[in-house]
Design a protein around this motif. Structure first.
Motif, PDB file in Angstrom:
ATOM      1  N   TYR A  60       0.970  -1.332  -0.212  1.00  0.00           N
ATOM      2  CA  TYR A  60      -0.004   0.063  -0.100  1.00  0.00           C
ATOM      3  C   TYR A  60       0.741   1.394  -0.059  1.00  0.00           C
ATOM      4  O   TYR A  60       2.042   1.231   0.653  1.00  0.00           O
ATOM      5  CB  TYR A  60      -0.846   0.081   1.177  1.00  0.00           C
ATOM      6  CG  TYR A  60      -2.190  -0.798   1.125  1.00  0.00           C
ATOM      7  CD1 TYR A  60      -3.399  -0.237   0.523  1.00  0.00           C
ATOM      8  CD2 TYR A  60      -2.089  -2.240   1.249  1.00  0.00           C
ATOM      9  CE1 TYR A  60      -4.232  -1.046   0.167  1.00  0.00           C
ATOM     10  CE2 TYR A  60      -3.390  -2.950   1.092  1.00  0.00           C
ATOM     11  CZ  TYR A  60      -4.360  -2.322   0.639  1.00  0.00           C
ATOM     12  OH  TYR A  60      -5.509  -3.181   0.371  1.00  0.00           O
ATOM     13  N   LYS A  99      -2.824   0.834  -4.655  1.00  0.00           N
ATOM     14  CA  LYS A  99      -3.363   0.484  -3.536  1.00  0.00           C
ATOM     15  C   LYS A  99      -2.884   1.400  -2.515  1.00  0.00           C
ATOM     16  O   LYS A  99      -1.810   1.674  -2.242  1.00  0.00           O
ATOM     17  CB  LYS A  99      -2.771  -1.051  -2.996  1.00  0.00           C
ATOM     18  CG  LYS A  99      -3.081  -2.307  -3.651  1.00  0.00           C
ATOM     19  CD  LYS A  99      -2.130  -3.317  -3.533  1.00  0.00           C
ATOM     20  CE  LYS A  99      -2.420  -4.065  -2.103  1.00  0.00           C
ATOM     21  NZ  LYS A  99      -1.648  -5.245  -1.977  1.00  0.00           N
ATOM     22  N   THR A 100      -3.987   2.237  -1.996  1.00  0.00           N
ATOM     23  CA  THR A 100      -3.694   3.441  -1.163  1.00  0.00           C
ATOM     24  C   THR A 100      -4.242   3.287   0.197  1.00  0.00           C
ATOM     25  O   THR A 100      -5.710   2.825   0.308  1.00  0.00           O
ATOM     26  CB  THR A 100      -4.360   4.602  -1.897  1.00  0.00           C
ATOM     27  OG1 THR A 100      -3.758   4.737  -3.267  1.00  0.00           O
ATOM     28  CG2 THR A 100      -3.838   5.752  -1.132  1.00  0.00           C
TER      29      THR A 100
END
Length: 261
Positions: free
Chosen positions: A85, A105-106
């Motif tokens: 992430y 992906k955060t």
């Protein structure tokens, strides 16, 4: 032409939505978190929060001051970075909207969510116009939000309007997540080393035991037994002496420490 448009659209979406100077700042902060995390005692609460954020899109960590919300938040964020992430340290919901990338992906991270000692009406006002957009954003499976929030802020009736932060809550003072005796012992040994045995009997007096261990480690000239039995009276005595010496900068530091509970 259709293929070219698709290729251009893909390239555009793959570009970072975060300005390079902010990414540099985030990286510097996260590097410091990594250094500090060496001294983190992994608790059942930390494991639970990590499992929760891996399963869900939005998680709130709450507890009173000094229990370990921030340390737990940072530890979990570092673990999520290990999962691939991109951790973005934001301060308001408009940044979530601005930095959202559907292809990345955060993990959006907010500490002291909506206030420190009391709920901040200005923060609430910031959330109201974009709440629906944020709700839509976290429906994207690649996007998550994790926040740490003081218990008095979380319990304020005005917090009810922030519905997405009420569903998945990890209260570090709850029976199943509060520090076990073994965890308290480990924290005491980490900060106090051989002196830990002198104060372990006082570890249940205050919820902010982890913070007390750190404060004593940073000011070990104090009488350890007196400090852990009644840290406030110790700091009051210290402040009286500093007032006589007119040491204003130290008085301000002690004033902050007296808000540990």
């Amino acid at each position: 032409m259709a293929e070219e448009c698709k290729e251009l659209r893909t390239k555009h979406l793959d570009q970072s939505t975060v300005p390079w100077n902010l990414k540099v700042q985030f990286r510097q902060i996260l590097d410091q978190w990594k250094k500090d995390d060496v001294n983190f005692v992994e608790t059942r609460a930390a494991k639970h929060v990590l499992e929760f954020i891996r399963k869900h899109s939005c998680v709130t960590i709450t507890a009173s001051s000094g229990v370990g919300k921030t340390a737990t938040l940072r530890h979990v964020v570092l673990k999520m970075i290990g999962d691939g992430y991109d951790a973005l340290l934001v301060t308001n919901p408009h940044e979530i909207v601005q930095f959202f990338n559907p292809n990345q992906k955060t993990l959006f991270v907010i500490d002291n969510f909506c206030g420190t000692y009391y709920i901040n009406q200005s923060d609430l006002n910031n959330w109201e116009p974009v709440m629906r957009r944020v709700e839509v954003i976290i429906q994207n499976k690649l996007t998550k939000i994790i926040v740490a929030c003081r218990l008095q802020v979380f319990k304020d009736e005005r917090f009810e309007s922030l519905s997405i932060f009420k569903h998945r809550v990890c209260n570090l003072l709850s029976d199943d997540l509060c520090l076990s005796q073994t965890e308290k012992q480990s924290i005491a040994e980490l900060y106090l080393e051989t002196k830990s045995s002198e104060i372990i009997q006082y570890c249940d007096l205050y919820n902010c035991f982890p913070l007390l261990c750190k404060l004593y480690h940073d000011n070990s000239e104090l009488n350890i037994t007196d400090f852990f039995r009644n840290p406030y009276s110790v700091y009051e005595a210290e402040m009286e002496q500093l007032i006589k010496k007119k040491a204003l900068h130290k008085i301000l530091c002690l004033g902050v420490m007296c808000h540990v509970q």
